[in-house]
Design an enzyme around this catalytic site. Structure first.
Site, mmCIF file in Angstrom:
data_model
loop_
_atom_site.group_PDB
_atom_site.id
_atom_site.type_symbol
_atom_site.label_atom_id
_atom_site.label_comp_id
_atom_site.label_asym_id
_atom_site.label_seq_id
_atom_site.Cartn_x
_atom_site.Cartn_y
_atom_site.Cartn_z
ATOM 1 N N SER A 1 -20.698 -16.631 -13.379
ATOM 2 C CA SER A 1 -22.056 -16.206 -12.523
ATOM 3 C C SER A 1 -22.214 -15.230 -14.002
ATOM 4 O O SER A 1 -22.255 -14.928 -14.463
ATOM 5 C CB SER A 1 -22.444 -16.415 -11.520
ATOM 6 O OG SER A 1 -21.949 -14.871 -11.495
ATOM 7 N N GLY A 2 -23.526 -15.182 -13.674
ATOM 8 C CA GLY A 2 -24.409 -13.700 -14.853
ATOM 9 C C GLY A 2 -23.679 -12.375 -13.976
ATOM 10 O O GLY A 2 -23.007 -11.587 -15.621
ATOM 11 N N HIS A 3 -23.511 -12.377 -12.582
ATOM 12 C CA HIS A 3 -22.649 -11.194 -12.248
ATOM 13 C C HIS A 3 -21.117 -11.692 -12.575
ATOM 14 O O HIS A 3 -21.005 -10.524 -13.106
ATOM 15 C CB HIS A 3 -22.780 -11.299 -10.665
ATOM 16 C CG HIS A 3 -21.748 -10.511 -10.238
ATOM 17 N ND1 HIS A 3 -21.731 -8.730 -9.819
ATOM 18 C CD2 HIS A 3 -20.788 -10.679 -8.912
ATOM 19 C CE1 HIS A 3 -20.440 -8.748 -9.105
ATOM 20 N NE2 HIS A 3 -20.805 -9.649 -9.030
ATOM 21 N N HIS B 1 -21.060 10.888 0.198
ATOM 22 C CA HIS B 1 -19.987 11.672 0.934
ATOM 23 C C HIS B 1 -19.815 11.027 2.416
ATOM 24 O O HIS B 1 -20.938 10.592 3.096
ATOM 25 C CB HIS B 1 -20.080 12.625 1.117
ATOM 26 C CG HIS B 1 -20.865 13.572 1.874
ATOM 27 N ND1 HIS B 1 -20.967 13.214 3.682
ATOM 28 C CD2 HIS B 1 -22.215 14.136 1.107
ATOM 29 C CE1 HIS B 1 -22.238 14.384 3.868
ATOM 30 N NE2 HIS B 1 -23.242 14.029 2.496
ATOM 31 N N HIS C 1 -23.102 -5.287 -0.431
ATOM 32 C CA HIS C 1 -23.816 -5.575 -2.294
ATOM 33 C C HIS C 1 -24.735 -4.303 -1.658
ATOM 34 O O HIS C 1 -25.413 -4.305 -1.652
ATOM 35 C CB HIS C 1 -24.448 -6.969 -2.526
ATOM 36 C CG HIS C 1 -24.828 -6.419 -3.398
ATOM 37 N ND1 HIS C 1 -25.416 -7.787 -4.331
ATOM 38 C CD2 HIS C 1 -24.690 -6.082 -4.560
ATOM 39 C CE1 HIS C 1 -25.753 -7.713 -5.727
ATOM 40 N NE2 HIS C 1 -25.553 -6.377 -5.576
ATOM 41 N N ILE D 1 -32.110 -4.047 -4.604
ATOM 42 C CA ILE D 1 -31.954 -2.961 -6.472
ATOM 43 C C ILE D 1 -33.343 -2.012 -5.422
ATOM 44 O O ILE D 1 -34.269 -2.002 -4.876
ATOM 45 C CB ILE D 1 -32.885 -3.560 -6.959
ATOM 46 C CG1 ILE D 1 -32.425 -2.737 -8.455
ATOM 47 C CG2 ILE D 1 -33.943 -4.392 -7.618
ATOM 48 C CD1 ILE D 1 -32.159 -3.961 -9.661
ATOM 49 N N GLY E 1 -22.574 -13.658 -6.318
ATOM 50 C CA GLY E 1 -23.351 -12.704 -5.934
ATOM 51 C C GLY E 1 -23.137 -12.641 -4.092
ATOM 52 O O GLY E 1 -23.235 -11.713 -3.196
HETATM 53 C C1 LIG Z 1 -28.055 -7.026 -11.569
HETATM 54 C C2 LIG Z 1 -29.050 -7.902 -10.434
HETATM 55 O O1 LIG Z 1 -30.086 -8.732 -10.468
HETATM 56 S S1 LIG Z 1 -28.710 -7.359 -8.611
HETATM 57 C C3 LIG Z 1 -29.905 -8.292 -7.888
HETATM 58 C C4 LIG Z 1 -30.994 -7.423 -7.363
HETATM 59 N N1 LIG Z 1 -31.929 -8.021 -6.046
HETATM 60 C C5 LIG Z 1 -32.736 -7.632 -5.156
HETATM 61 O O2 LIG Z 1 -31.842 -6.415 -4.969
HETATM 62 C C6 LIG Z 1 -33.478 -8.305 -4.749
HETATM 63 C C7 LIG Z 1 -33.915 -8.113 -3.419
HETATM 64 N N2 LIG Z 1 -34.548 -8.791 -2.443
HETATM 65 C C8 LIG Z 1 -35.460 -8.937 -2.486
HETATM 66 O O3 LIG Z 1 -36.281 -7.490 -2.151
HETATM 67 C C9 LIG Z 1 -36.387 -9.415 -1.363
HETATM 68 O O4 LIG Z 1 -38.086 -9.967 -2.116
HETATM 69 C C10 LIG Z 1 -36.904 -9.814 -0.253
HETATM 70 C C11 LIG Z 1 -34.807 -10.350 0.348
HETATM 71 C C12 LIG Z 1 -36.033 -9.368 0.577
HETATM 72 C C13 LIG Z 1 -37.715 -11.230 0.517
HETATM 73 O O5 LIG Z 1 -36.960 -12.350 0.049
HETATM 74 P P1 LIG Z 1 -38.040 -13.681 0.378
HETATM 75 O O6 LIG Z 1 -37.266 -14.037 1.393
HETATM 76 O O7 LIG Z 1 -37.990 -15.139 -0.348
HETATM 77 O O8 LIG Z 1 -39.603 -13.302 0.855
HETATM 78 P P2 LIG Z 1 -40.803 -13.702 0.010
HETATM 79 O O9 LIG Z 1 -40.692 -13.287 -1.155
HETATM 80 O O10 LIG Z 1 -41.322 -14.879 0.344
HETATM 81 O O11 LIG Z 1 -41.268 -12.357 1.138
HETATM 82 C C14 LIG Z 1 -41.743 -12.560 1.919
HETATM 83 C C15 LIG Z 1 -43.341 -11.167 2.473
HETATM 84 O O12 LIG Z 1 -42.300 -9.680 2.341
HETATM 85 C C16 LIG Z 1 -43.017 -8.906 0.835
HETATM 86 N N3 LIG Z 1 -41.351 -8.706 0.622
HETATM 87 C C17 LIG Z 1 -41.285 -9.365 -0.329
HETATM 88 N N4 LIG Z 1 -40.058 -8.221 -0.502
HETATM 89 C C18 LIG Z 1 -40.391 -7.327 -0.324
HETATM 90 C C19 LIG Z 1 -40.293 -5.612 -1.078
HETATM 91 N N5 LIG Z 1 -38.789 -5.358 -1.891
HETATM 92 N N6 LIG Z 1 -40.712 -4.750 -0.831
HETATM 93 C C20 LIG Z 1 -41.797 -4.743 0.453
HETATM 94 N N7 LIG Z 1 -42.436 -5.925 0.234
HETATM 95 C C21 LIG Z 1 -41.401 -7.673 0.501
HETATM 96 C C22 LIG Z 1 -43.444 -9.874 0.368
HETATM 97 O O13 LIG Z 1 -44.600 -9.219 -0.116
HETATM 98 C C23 LIG Z 1 -44.285 -11.226 1.748
HETATM 99 O O14 LIG Z 1 -44.949 -10.680 2.031
HETATM 100 P P3 LIG Z 1 -46.443 -11.408 2.650
HETATM 101 O O15 LIG Z 1 -45.439 -12.861 3.417
HETATM 102 O O16 LIG Z 1 -47.054 -10.524 3.321
HETATM 103 O O17 LIG Z 1 -46.653 -12.294 1.852
#
Ligand SMILES: CC(=O)SCCNC(=O)CCNC(=O)[C@H](O)C(C)(C)COP(=O)(O)OP(=O)(O)OC[C@H]1O[C@@H](n2cnc3c(N)ncnc32)[C@H](O)[C@@H]1OP(=O)(O)O
Length: 210
Positions: free
Chosen positions: A10-12, A135, A144, A165, A68
């Site tokens: 994967s990308g990871h 700590h 993760h 993130i 991941g």
């Molecule tokens: C190197 C790399 O790439 S490592 C990967 C790093 N990636 C991350 O950290 C991503 C983390 N994932 C998230 O934050 C996602 O948004 C999740 C897991 C919290 C939710 O994802 P999904 O289940 O797809 O939910 P969805 O996008 O449909 O959102 C559901 C509701 O939560 C809200 N919501 C989603 N994410 C967030 C957030 N980060 N903060 C506040 N509200 C949020 C949406 O606005 C939505 O609200 P609504 O129902 O009032 O419209």
């Protein structure tokens, strides 16, 4: 030649391979089940699938799973360990890991991550780019922590949970198993198992582990 086999093309996985090279591994190769036709992942060859890796375990000095999804990573690590795989830890030379922290096998720690004194990381943990684990934090297997996330002192995170993130967790909070801390959340109180919390301060989104 010191060879690392990485399960998960994967990308990871590419970041794991790149980190491993910088950490002194001389050759990295991939195995993967999801994309059978794939022969290259970035600069690195894809040699086969999980079954071919299991048959070739003796050829590699270390194995790491670069999937991941925390639950799938746990299942694959368990399988490989049962087969006698030598799980490697891969730590970027520009990560800062206290000599008084412990790091479980199969864990990867990317560039600019900081792990402070007394922290305890389980098996198969991912500490992504520039996160910090302060700590006395305790991270169970296959947690993760995404890029830039901040764990204050004495935070505990249960098996298979994902910190998104840029999230921040106040000192002493406990997060259960298989939970998700959304991107950018500020967690000021405990989070149960199978929960998903988001916002500032973080509140339950009412959806199961996404
Ligand atoms: C190197 C790399 O790439 S490592 C990967 C790093 N990636 C991350 O950290 C991503 C983390 N994932 C998230 O934050 C996602 O948004 C999740 C897991 C919290 C939710 O994802 P999904 O289940 O797809 O939910 P969805 O996008 O449909 O959102 C559901 C509701 O939560 C809200 N919501 C989603 N994410 C967030 C957030 N980060 N903060 C506040 N509200 C949020 C949406 O606005 C939505 O609200 P609504 O129902 O009032 O419209």
């Amino acid at each position: 030649m010191k060879q690392l086999a990485i399960l998960g093309a994967s990308g990871h996985g590419k970041v794991v391979a790149d980190t491993a090279e910088l950490a002194g591994w001389e050759r990295c190769v991939f195995f993967d089940d999801q994309w059978p036709g794939k022969v290259l992942n970035g600069a690195w060859p894809v040699m086969g699938n999980t079954e071919s890796l299991v048959r070739a375990l003796d050829r590699y000095d270390g194995i790491v799973v670069a999937v991941g999804d925390n639950a799938i990573r746990k299942r694959l690590i368990d399988r490989l360990m049962q087969c006698g795989a030598r799980m490697a830890t891969v730590i970027h030379p520009h990560a800062m890991v206290s000599r008084h922290a412990s790091v479980g096998s199969g864990t990867v720690i990317f560039a600019l991550a900081v792990v402070n004194c007394g922290a305890d990381l389980g098996i198969g943990v991912i500490l992504n780019t520039a996160c910090s684990v302060d700590h006395d934090c305790i991270l169970a297997d296959c947690v993760h922590v995404s890029p830039g996330a901040r764990l204050a002192g004495s935070v505990t995170i249960g098996e298979g949970s994902w910190v998104g993130i840029g999230a921040s967790l106040k000192q002493g909070v406990a997060v259960g198993r298989r939970s998700v801390i959304a991107a950018g959340a500020v967690v000021i109180g405990d989070v149960g198992d199978d929960s998903c919390v988001a916002g500032v301060p973080a509140r339950n989104l009412g959806i199961e582990n996404a």
